[in-house]
Design a protein around this motif. Structure first.
Motif, PDB file in Angstrom:
ATOM      1  N   PRO A 181      27.070  -2.335 -30.951  1.00 43.14           N
ATOM      2  CA  PRO A 181      27.215  -1.800 -32.309  1.00 43.14           C
ATOM      3  C   PRO A 181      28.640  -1.912 -32.848  1.00 43.14           C
ATOM      4  N   GLN A 182      29.612  -2.128 -31.958  1.00 44.77           N
ATOM      5  CA  GLN A 182      31.003  -2.213 -32.394  1.00 44.77           C
ATOM      6  C   GLN A 182      31.367  -3.589 -32.934  1.00 44.77           C
ATOM      7  N   CYS A 183      31.005  -4.633 -32.168  1.00 52.06           N
ATOM      8  CA  CYS A 183      31.412  -5.979 -32.578  1.00 52.06           C
ATOM      9  C   CYS A 183      30.233  -6.888 -32.929  1.00 52.06           C
ATOM     10  N   GLY A 184      29.005  -6.410 -32.684  1.00 58.14           N
ATOM     11  CA  GLY A 184      27.825  -7.196 -33.024  1.00 58.14           C
ATOM     12  C   GLY A 184      27.452  -8.252 -32.009  1.00 58.14           C
ATOM     13  N   HIS A 185      28.182  -8.314 -30.897  1.00 55.70           N
ATOM     14  CA  HIS A 185      27.871  -9.322 -29.878  1.00 55.70           C
ATOM     15  C   HIS A 185      26.518  -9.032 -29.228  1.00 55.70           C
ATOM     16  N   CYS A 186      25.732 -10.086 -29.009  1.00 52.46           N
ATOM     17  CA  CYS A 186      24.411  -9.960 -28.379  1.00 52.46           C
ATOM     18  C   CYS A 186      24.438 -10.697 -27.042  1.00 52.46           C
ATOM     19  N   TRP A 187      23.940 -10.060 -26.010  1.00 51.63           N
ATOM     20  CA  TRP A 187      23.929 -10.696 -24.697  1.00 51.63           C
ATOM     21  C   TRP A 187      22.779 -10.153 -23.854  1.00 51.63           C
ATOM     22  N   GLU A 188      22.545 -10.816 -22.739  1.00 48.55           N
ATOM     23  CA  GLU A 188      21.503 -10.390 -21.805  1.00 48.55           C
ATOM     24  C   GLU A 188      22.153  -9.804 -20.555  1.00 48.55           C
ATOM     25  N   ALA A 189      21.623  -8.688 -20.093  1.00 51.25           N
ATOM     26  CA  ALA A 189      22.146  -8.017 -18.902  1.00 51.25           C
ATOM     27  C   ALA A 189      21.007  -7.750 -17.928  1.00 51.25           C
ATOM     28  N   ALA A 190      21.255  -8.016 -16.668  1.00 47.79           N
ATOM     29  CA  ALA A 190      20.239  -7.780 -15.640  1.00 47.79           C
ATOM     30  C   ALA A 190      20.161  -6.296 -15.314  1.00 47.79           C
ATOM     31  N   LEU A 191      18.951  -5.808 -15.100  1.00 45.76           N
ATOM     32  CA  LEU A 191      18.726  -4.426 -14.679  1.00 45.76           C
ATOM     33  C   LEU A 191      18.116  -4.441 -13.286  1.00 45.76           C
ATOM     34  N   ASP A 192      18.819  -3.848 -12.325  1.00 43.25           N
ATOM     35  CA  ASP A 192      18.323  -3.758 -10.958  1.00 43.25           C
ATOM     36  C   ASP A 192      17.478  -2.489 -10.847  1.00 43.25           C
ATOM     37  N   ILE A 193      16.161  -2.656 -10.909  1.00 42.22           N
ATOM     38  CA  ILE A 193      15.255  -1.504 -10.910  1.00 42.22           C
ATOM     39  C   ILE A 193      15.386  -0.703  -9.614  1.00 42.22           C
ATOM     40  N   ALA A 194      15.459  -1.412  -8.482  1.00 38.28           N
ATOM     41  CA  ALA A 194      15.542  -0.727  -7.191  1.00 38.28           C
ATOM     42  C   ALA A 194      16.819   0.099  -7.089  1.00 38.28           C
ATOM     43  N   ASP A 195      17.933  -0.463  -7.555  1.00 37.49           N
ATOM     44  CA  ASP A 195      19.198   0.263  -7.498  1.00 37.49           C
ATOM     45  C   ASP A 195      19.160   1.492  -8.395  1.00 37.49           C
ATOM     46  N   HIS A 196      18.565   1.350  -9.568  1.00 35.76           N
ATOM     47  CA  HIS A 196      18.432   2.469 -10.502  1.00 35.76           C
ATOM     48  C   HIS A 196      17.590   3.574  -9.873  1.00 35.76           C
ATOM     49  N   LEU A 197      16.473   3.187  -9.263  1.00 36.43           N
ATOM     50  CA  LEU A 197      15.583   4.163  -8.644  1.00 36.43           C
ATOM     51  C   LEU A 197      16.259   4.826  -7.449  1.00 36.43           C
ATOM     52  N   TRP A 198      16.984   4.054  -6.653  1.00 41.93           N
ATOM     53  CA  TRP A 198      17.669   4.625  -5.488  1.00 41.93           C
ATOM     54  C   TRP A 198      18.697   5.674  -5.923  1.00 41.93           C
ATOM     55  N   THR A 199      19.382   5.435  -7.026  1.00 32.44           N
ATOM     56  CA  THR A 199      20.334   6.422  -7.543  1.00 32.44           C
ATOM     57  C   THR A 199      19.623   7.722  -7.874  1.00 32.44           C
ATOM     58  N   ASP A 200      18.436   7.629  -8.477  1.00 35.40           N
ATOM     59  CA  ASP A 200      17.643   8.825  -8.794  1.00 35.40           C
ATOM     60  C   ASP A 200      17.192   9.538  -7.518  1.00 35.40           C
ATOM     61  N   VAL A 201      16.697   8.774  -6.556  1.00 37.03           N
ATOM     62  CA  VAL A 201      16.221   9.355  -5.296  1.00 37.03           C
ATOM     63  C   VAL A 201      17.371  10.033  -4.555  1.00 37.03           C
ATOM     64  N   SER A 202      18.497   9.350  -4.492  1.00 38.07           N
ATOM     65  CA  SER A 202      19.651   9.905  -3.784  1.00 38.07           C
ATOM     66  C   SER A 202      20.143  11.184  -4.451  1.00 38.07           C
ATOM     67  N   GLY A 203      20.203  11.184  -5.778  1.00 34.37           N
ATOM     68  CA  GLY A 203      20.633  12.384  -6.498  1.00 34.37           C
ATOM     69  C   GLY A 203      19.689  13.549  -6.276  1.00 34.37           C
ATOM     70  N   TYR A 204      18.384  13.266  -6.303  1.00 37.29           N
ATOM     71  CA  TYR A 204      17.399  14.326  -6.089  1.00 37.29           C
ATOM     72  C   TYR A 204      17.486  14.871  -4.668  1.00 37.29           C
ATOM     73  N   ALA A 205      17.635  13.983  -3.689  1.00 36.49           N
ATOM     74  CA  ALA A 205      17.733  14.418  -2.295  1.00 36.49           C
ATOM     75  C   ALA A 205      18.957  15.306  -2.080  1.00 36.49           C
ATOM     76  N   HIS A 206      20.080  14.937  -2.688  1.00 31.87           N
ATOM     77  CA  HIS A 206      21.285  15.751  -2.549  1.00 31.87           C
ATOM     78  C   HIS A 206      21.097  17.139  -3.170  1.00 31.87           C
ATOM     79  N   ARG A 207      20.463  17.182  -4.335  1.00 25.95           N
ATOM     80  CA  ARG A 207      20.228  18.489  -4.971  1.00 25.95           C
ATOM     81  C   ARG A 207      19.311  19.347  -4.098  1.00 25.95           C
TER      82      ARG A 207
END
Length: 243
Positions: A181-207
């Motif tokens: 939204p700042q400069c209008g540049h458009c690009w593609e970024a990879a999303l690592d689903i497993a890494d995202h999910l592991w962050t959620d699992v790890s955070g929940y386990a710690h809590r």
């Protein structure tokens, strides 16, 4: 029926995943969401991703908060993606015993006809990404037949296989199209689903472990005692013990 991530198994899943590399951890998480008895290692990557998304949606909700830096101006972007937007339209394979099987394709190059298949979770897990020529080793695992037979394939042929893999298994890679939204540049970024999910699992386990620790210290309960109490009642005891 698929398994679910619950308070009864989240600590075990988290503990098992701590010593694993990212690819092995991805298969561990997918196995929790898979139907009982199904081996996930030989599923195409799109099917593994579908299981991970199913688990993420069931355990933590449909919205995935993501952060990315614009490669043009460096501005930080906060994006929330719905799980439904990431589900592949078609898994990369047919349906056989145990679920989806990797789809196959053929190409002709350098006088050879090469039959190849979609990548599986086992392929990614078993190839060390830091090893020399890891990319070529991964691509060779996709090759199931060469006619006439050849001891080795030129890198150019392997790269032709690589260019065809996204069409063979469209859900293998998750890519987001982002607009700064700042400069209008458009690009593609990879999303690592497993890494995202592991962050959620790890955070929940710690809590959860912190809750066990606090209630064990306050009331002398064991871990099993704490986990046998519903989250609502546990929250009450936590507030009462610090009040």
């Amino acid at each position: 029926m698929p398994h679910r991530l619950t308070e009864a198994n989240v600590l075990e899943v988290w503990e098992d995943g701590l010593g694993s590399n990212p690819a092995a951890r991805s298969l561990l998480l997918a196995s929790v969401a898979a139907p009982a008895g199904q081996s996930v290692a030989d599923l195409p990557l799109s099917a593994v991703n579908s299981l991970l998304l199913e688990m993420r949606c069931g355990a933590f909700g449909d919205a995935l908060p993501c952060t990315a830096d614009c490669p043009a101006c460096g501005d930080s972007l906060d994006v929330t993606v719905a799980v439904g937007e990431l589900r592949p339209g078609e898994a990369g394979g047919g349906t056989g015993e145990g679920g989806a099987v990797p789809a196959t394709g053929t190409l002709t190059a350098y006088g050879m006809t090469v039959t190849y298949r979609a990548l599986t979770g086992r392929d990614v897990r078993d190839v060390d990404p830091t090893a020399p020529r890891a990319r070529q080793a991964l691509l060779r695992r996709c090759v199931v037949d060469v006619s006439p037979p050849a001891d080795d394939l030129p890198d150019e042929v392997l790269e032709q296989v690589a260019r065809r893999l996204p069409g063979l298994d469209p859900g293998a890679d998750t890519v987001l199209t982002l607009n700064c939204p700042q400069c209008g540049h458009c690009w593609e970024a990879a999303l690592d689903i497993a890494d995202h999910l592991w962050t959620d699992v790890s955070g929940y386990a710690h809590r959860l472990l912190h809750e066990v620790h606090a209630l064990a210290r306050a009331y002398g309960w064991s871990e099993a005692d704490v986990l046998s109490i519903s989250p609502t009642r546990r929250h009450f005891y936590l507030e009462a013990s610090t009040g």
